[in-house]
Design a protein around this motif. Structure first.
Motif, PDB file in Angstrom:
ATOM      1  N   LYS A 179       0.828  -1.196   0.000  1.00 53.17           N
ATOM      2  CA  LYS A 179       0.000   0.000   0.000  1.00 53.17           C
ATOM      3  C   LYS A 179       0.869   1.255   0.000  1.00 53.17           C
ATOM      4  O   LYS A 179       2.019   1.226   0.442  1.00 53.17           O
ATOM      5  N   ALA A 180       0.284   2.351  -0.469  1.00 54.97           N
ATOM      6  CA  ALA A 180       0.894   3.671  -0.356  1.00 54.97           C
ATOM      7  C   ALA A 180       0.075   4.475   0.639  1.00 54.97           C
ATOM      8  O   ALA A 180      -1.154   4.528   0.540  1.00 54.97           O
ATOM      9  N   TYR A 181       0.750   5.073   1.613  1.00 54.88           N
ATOM     10  CA  TYR A 181       0.080   5.771   2.708  1.00 54.88           C
ATOM     11  C   TYR A 181       0.446   7.251   2.690  1.00 54.88           C
ATOM     12  O   TYR A 181       1.566   7.626   2.335  1.00 54.88           O
ATOM     13  N   GLN A 182      -0.500   8.083   3.134  1.00 55.97           N
ATOM     14  CA  GLN A 182      -0.229   9.481   3.432  1.00 55.97           C
ATOM     15  C   GLN A 182      -0.413   9.726   4.914  1.00 55.97           C
ATOM     16  O   GLN A 182      -1.150   9.007   5.599  1.00 55.97           O
ATOM     17  N   HIS A 183       0.253  10.767   5.413  1.00 61.23           N
ATOM     18  CA  HIS A 183       0.221  11.123   6.838  1.00 61.23           C
ATOM     19  C   HIS A 183       0.565   9.899   7.689  1.00 61.23           C
ATOM     20  O   HIS A 183      -0.079   9.597   8.699  1.00 61.23           O
ATOM     21  N   ALA A 184       1.594   9.187   7.247  1.00 65.16           N
ATOM     22  CA  ALA A 184       2.002   7.928   7.867  1.00 65.16           C
ATOM     23  C   ALA A 184       3.519   7.851   7.898  1.00 65.16           C
ATOM     24  O   ALA A 184       4.231   8.663   7.296  1.00 65.16           O
ATOM     25  N   ALA A 185       4.031   6.844   8.610  1.00 66.77           N
ATOM     26  CA  ALA A 185       5.474   6.590   8.673  1.00 66.77           C
ATOM     27  C   ALA A 185       5.718   5.090   8.694  1.00 66.77           C
ATOM     28  O   ALA A 185       4.957   4.334   9.313  1.00 66.77           O
ATOM     29  N   VAL A 186       6.781   4.674   8.014  1.00 64.13           N
ATOM     30  CA  VAL A 186       7.185   3.267   7.957  1.00 64.13           C
ATOM     31  C   VAL A 186       8.489   3.103   8.728  1.00 64.13           C
ATOM     32  O   VAL A 186       9.412   3.926   8.589  1.00 64.13           O
ATOM     33  N   PHE A 187       8.573   2.047   9.512  1.00 62.82           N
ATOM     34  CA  PHE A 187       9.788   1.752  10.267  1.00 62.82           C
ATOM     35  C   PHE A 187      10.240   0.330   9.959  1.00 62.82           C
ATOM     36  O   PHE A 187       9.432  -0.597   9.904  1.00 62.82           O
ATOM     37  N   ILE A 188      11.556   0.181   9.758  1.00 63.41           N
ATOM     38  CA  ILE A 188      12.168  -1.110   9.451  1.00 63.41           C
ATOM     39  C   ILE A 188      13.203  -1.389  10.530  1.00 63.41           C
ATOM     40  O   ILE A 188      14.208  -0.675  10.632  1.00 63.41           O
ATOM     41  N   LEU A 189      12.956  -2.398  11.339  1.00 67.12           N
ATOM     42  CA  LEU A 189      13.913  -2.807  12.365  1.00 67.12           C
ATOM     43  C   LEU A 189      14.658  -4.040  11.868  1.00 67.12           C
ATOM     44  O   LEU A 189      14.031  -4.996  11.392  1.00 67.12           O
ATOM     45  N   ALA A 190      15.976  -4.006  11.942  1.00 65.91           N
ATOM     46  CA  ALA A 190      16.800  -5.107  11.444  1.00 65.91           C
ATOM     47  C   ALA A 190      17.649  -5.684  12.562  1.00 65.91           C
ATOM     48  O   ALA A 190      18.281  -4.946  13.331  1.00 65.91           O
ATOM     49  N   GLU A 191      17.637  -7.007  12.658  1.00 65.87           N
ATOM     50  CA  GLU A 191      18.598  -7.727  13.494  1.00 65.87           C
ATOM     51  C   GLU A 191      19.715  -8.167  12.563  1.00 65.87           C
ATOM     52  O   GLU A 191      19.503  -8.990  11.671  1.00 65.87           O
ATOM     53  N   SER A 192      20.906  -7.600  12.740  1.00 67.36           N
ATOM     54  CA  SER A 192      21.961  -7.769  11.747  1.00 67.36           C
ATOM     55  C   SER A 192      23.206  -8.422  12.324  1.00 67.36           C
ATOM     56  O   SER A 192      23.775  -7.949  13.313  1.00 67.36           O
ATOM     57  N   HIS A 193      23.619  -9.494  11.653  1.00 70.97           N
ATOM     58  CA  HIS A 193      24.934 -10.076  11.917  1.00 70.97           C
ATOM     59  C   HIS A 193      25.939  -9.591  10.877  1.00 70.97           C
ATOM     60  O   HIS A 193      27.089 -10.036  10.867  1.00 70.97           O
ATOM     61  N   VAL A 194      25.487  -8.696  10.002  1.00 76.10           N
ATOM     62  CA  VAL A 194      26.358  -7.987   9.069  1.00 76.10           C
ATOM     63  C   VAL A 194      26.774  -6.687   9.738  1.00 76.10           C
ATOM     64  O   VAL A 194      25.927  -5.966  10.272  1.00 76.10           O
ATOM     65  N   PRO A 195      28.054  -6.345   9.761  1.00 74.92           N
ATOM     66  CA  PRO A 195      28.443  -5.069  10.383  1.00 74.92           C
ATOM     67  C   PRO A 195      27.825  -3.895   9.632  1.00 74.92           C
ATOM     68  O   PRO A 195      27.559  -3.972   8.434  1.00 74.92           O
ATOM     69  N   PHE A 196      27.593  -2.799  10.349  1.00 75.43           N
ATOM     70  CA  PHE A 196      26.982  -1.629   9.737  1.00 75.43           C
ATOM     71  C   PHE A 196      27.462  -0.371  10.446  1.00 75.43           C
ATOM     72  O   PHE A 196      27.978  -0.424  11.558  1.00 75.43           O
ATOM     73  N   ARG A 197      27.267   0.754   9.764  1.00 76.68           N
ATOM     74  CA  ARG A 197      27.630   2.034  10.354  1.00 76.68           C
ATOM     75  C   ARG A 197      26.621   3.096   9.928  1.00 76.68           C
ATOM     76  O   ARG A 197      26.284   3.205   8.747  1.00 76.68           O
ATOM     77  N   ALA A 198      26.136   3.854  10.892  1.00 77.52           N
ATOM     78  CA  ALA A 198      25.254   4.984  10.607  1.00 77.52           C
ATOM     79  C   ALA A 198      26.101   6.235  10.378  1.00 77.52           C
ATOM     80  O   ALA A 198      27.075   6.477  11.093  1.00 77.52           O
ATOM     81  N   ILE A 199      25.711   7.045   9.376  1.00 73.96           N
ATOM     82  CA  ILE A 199      26.527   8.175   8.924  1.00 73.96           C
ATOM     83  C   ILE A 199      25.661   9.428   8.826  1.00 73.96           C
ATOM     84  O   ILE A 199      24.515   9.366   8.370  1.00 73.96           O
ATOM     85  N   ASN A 367      17.392  19.080   8.613  1.00 73.54           N
ATOM     86  CA  ASN A 367      17.300  19.476   7.206  1.00 73.54           C
ATOM     87  C   ASN A 367      18.692  19.677   6.606  1.00 73.54           C
ATOM     88  O   ASN A 367      19.664  19.867   7.326  1.00 73.54           O
ATOM     89  N   GLN A 368      18.741  19.653   5.285  1.00 75.12           N
ATOM     90  CA  GLN A 368      19.947  19.896   4.486  1.00 75.12           C
ATOM     91  C   GLN A 368      21.139  19.078   4.976  1.00 75.12           C
ATOM     92  O   GLN A 368      22.276  19.556   5.114  1.00 75.12           O
ATOM     93  N   THR A 369      20.837  17.814   5.218  1.00 77.83           N
ATOM     94  CA  THR A 369      21.796  16.850   5.747  1.00 77.83           C
ATOM     95  C   THR A 369      21.685  15.576   4.914  1.00 77.83           C
ATOM     96  O   THR A 369      20.667  15.320   4.288  1.00 77.83           O
ATOM     97  N   MET A 370      22.740  14.805   4.879  1.00 83.23           N
ATOM     98  CA  MET A 370      22.681  13.455   4.354  1.00 83.23           C
ATOM     99  C   MET A 370      22.854  12.482   5.507  1.00 83.23           C
ATOM    100  O   MET A 370      23.795  12.622   6.303  1.00 83.23           O
ATOM    101  N   VAL A 371      21.935  11.535   5.638  1.00 85.01           N
ATOM    102  CA  VAL A 371      22.120  10.438   6.580  1.00 85.01           C
ATOM    103  C   VAL A 371      22.158   9.147   5.770  1.00 85.01           C
ATOM    104  O   VAL A 371      21.499   9.039   4.731  1.00 85.01           O
ATOM    105  N   ALA A 372      22.937   8.199   6.220  1.00 86.90           N
ATOM    106  CA  ALA A 372      23.109   6.985   5.441  1.00 86.90           C
ATOM    107  C   ALA A 372      23.432   5.816   6.355  1.00 86.90           C
ATOM    108  O   ALA A 372      23.929   6.006   7.479  1.00 86.90           O
ATOM    109  N   LEU A 373      23.165   4.622   5.854  1.00 89.97           N
ATOM    110  CA  LEU A 373      23.549   3.386   6.533  1.00 89.97           C
ATOM    111  C   LEU A 373      24.458   2.598   5.614  1.00 89.97           C
ATOM    112  O   LEU A 373      24.076   2.275   4.486  1.00 89.97           O
ATOM    113  N   ALA A 374      25.667   2.329   6.083  1.00 86.62           N
ATOM    114  CA  ALA A 374      26.618   1.499   5.337  1.00 86.62           C
ATOM    115  C   ALA A 374      26.493   0.071   5.851  1.00 86.62           C
ATOM    116  O   ALA A 374      26.793  -0.202   7.020  1.00 86.62           O
ATOM    117  N   LEU A 375      26.051  -0.826   4.968  1.00 86.13           N
ATOM    118  CA  LEU A 375      25.884  -2.236   5.330  1.00 86.13           C
ATOM    119  C   LEU A 375      27.101  -3.025   4.859  1.00 86.13           C
ATOM    120  O   LEU A 375      27.472  -2.957   3.684  1.00 86.13           O
TER     121      LEU A 375
END
Length: 378
Positions: A179-199, A367-375
């Motif tokens: 589905k496509a939603y308005q006035h909504a938010a989607v959250f994805i929670l991951a259990e990871s055995h792959v290393p990652f870094r938030a940027i 605002n005016q920022t880049m956020v990223a996840l390196a998997l």
């Protein structure tokens, strides 16, 4: 980690999906798929057709103000990336109405995510879990909800972006569950055995001019007066321009920010409204002191970040990017966006992302920022 990707400039959703997945095996069924698409593709058709084509895949994403795929920055496109690995388990949950009390919504969605992963609250930790967020970028509800989510998740990395509609500011969507939603938010929670870094990355420093918000409608993120003057008139005066000259490009080039602990937090300007008021893309308050920022060289700053991410020339398997639309507008000057895409490809095997109407970083909406996840890299 097996990664499939594709893109299409076709406006018809089914044709765009077919073209994007043309090189994929017929029996491909990724564990999770990201989809980011422009306002030129119908979000309901995108969501429904992807769910029909990949019934066993968790599919998440949103509408955009620009799209990123490995080696390219696009506009008016649809981009897809599918991920398959036994080393990451995913859970997806939706807050379908962002006007509900944020603490209650955050508690409910986090409980749902934990239930899907069949874990205990005590299992959550910063090294083994991360959470991604996609918000309706026109909801004006990111601040309260992301703060509540961060409170529930503790030190689990939490980052994401707000959906867009190519600077039309009419309708923005998030996608999940077919589905496509308005006035909504989607959250994805991951259990990871792959290393990652938030940027997180931006390239602004305080400028020479400060202004004070003297009258505002905080719920609407509208500033009526700066320094006691009609807000658009005062902002234009500081820049040496007329109000009629204020465009998204001018807003991108001359961001306003408040300073806290030697950090600039940009409050991006969206548009001039009635009575020369200004609509912002982030929370504002009366009495807030804003500075007109100066820019460092974005390419040089980004190159430094990429070098830090991959010091041993080891490539990142996947980089998931939420990049502010105003950074993309700045990047249009001198083909800088293409430089950034190529620089990313030099250190990442795959990249997927979109240009946003705001970014979430831990418990903040910025605002005016880049956020990223390196998997695949610690």
């Amino acid at each position: 980690m097996d990664i499939l990707e594709g893109s299409s400039d076709r406006s018809d959703a089914l044709e765009a999906i077919s073209e994007s997945t043309r090189s994929w095996n017929e029996d491909a069924s990724p564990d999770l798929m990201f989809v980011f698409h422009s306002s030129f593709q119908n979000p309901h058709a995108v969501a429904a057709n992807l769910a029909d084509k990949f019934p066993n895949t968790l599919i998440v994403g949103c509408s955009t103000a620009g799209e990123w795929i490995t080696g390219q920055h696009k506009n008016h496109a649809l981009v897809l990336t599918g991920i398959s690995t036994p080393d990451i388990r995913w859970a997806v949950s939706v807050i379908e109405d962002l006007s509900a009390p944020p603490d209650d919504s955050a508690r409910a969605v986090c409980s749902d995510l934990v239930r899907q992963l069949d874990i205990n609250w005590s299992d959550l930790n910063a090294g083994g879990y991360f959470c991604l967020s996609f918000f309706d970028g026109l909801s004006k509800r990111e601040e309260s909800v992301i703060a509540a989510m961060a409170s529930e998740l503790g030190d689990v990395p939490l980052l994401g972006g707000s959906s867009g509609d190519d600077l039309k500011y009419d309708h923005a969507f998030v996608i999940a569950n077919g589905k496509a939603y308005q006035h909504a938010a989607v959250f994805i929670l991951a259990e990871s055995h792959v290393p990652f870094r938030a940027i997180k990355h931006h390239h602004y420093i305080p400028g020479d001019h400060d202004v004070v918000i003297t009258k505002a409608s905080m719920a609407d993120r509208v500033v009526n007066r700066l320094d006691g003057m009609p807000a658009a008139q005062r902002y234009a005066e500081v820049l040496g321009l007329e109000v009629e000259a204020l465009t998204p490009q001018v807003f991108s080039d001359n961001p306003l920010a408040y300073q806290y602990s030697n950090e600039c937090y940009v409050r991006a300007l969206r548009r001039v409204c009635e009575n020369d008021s200004l609509e912002f893309g982030c929370a504002i308050e009366e009495g807030m002191v804003l500075t007109v920022c100066k820019h460092k060289d974005m390419a040089a700053e980004y190159d430094t970040l990429m070098a830090e991410l991959s010091p041993a020339a080891k490539k990142i398997p996947l980089l998931i990017v939420c990049n502010c639309i105003y950074r993309a507008l700045e990047g249009m000057e001198g083909d800088l966006n293409q430089h950034l895409a190529e620089k990313t490809s030099a250190i990442a095997d795959h990249m997927i992302g979109f240009d946003t109407y705001g970014e979430q970083w831990q418990g903040l909406h910025v605002n005016q920022t880049m956020v990223a996840l390196a998997l695949g890299i610690a």
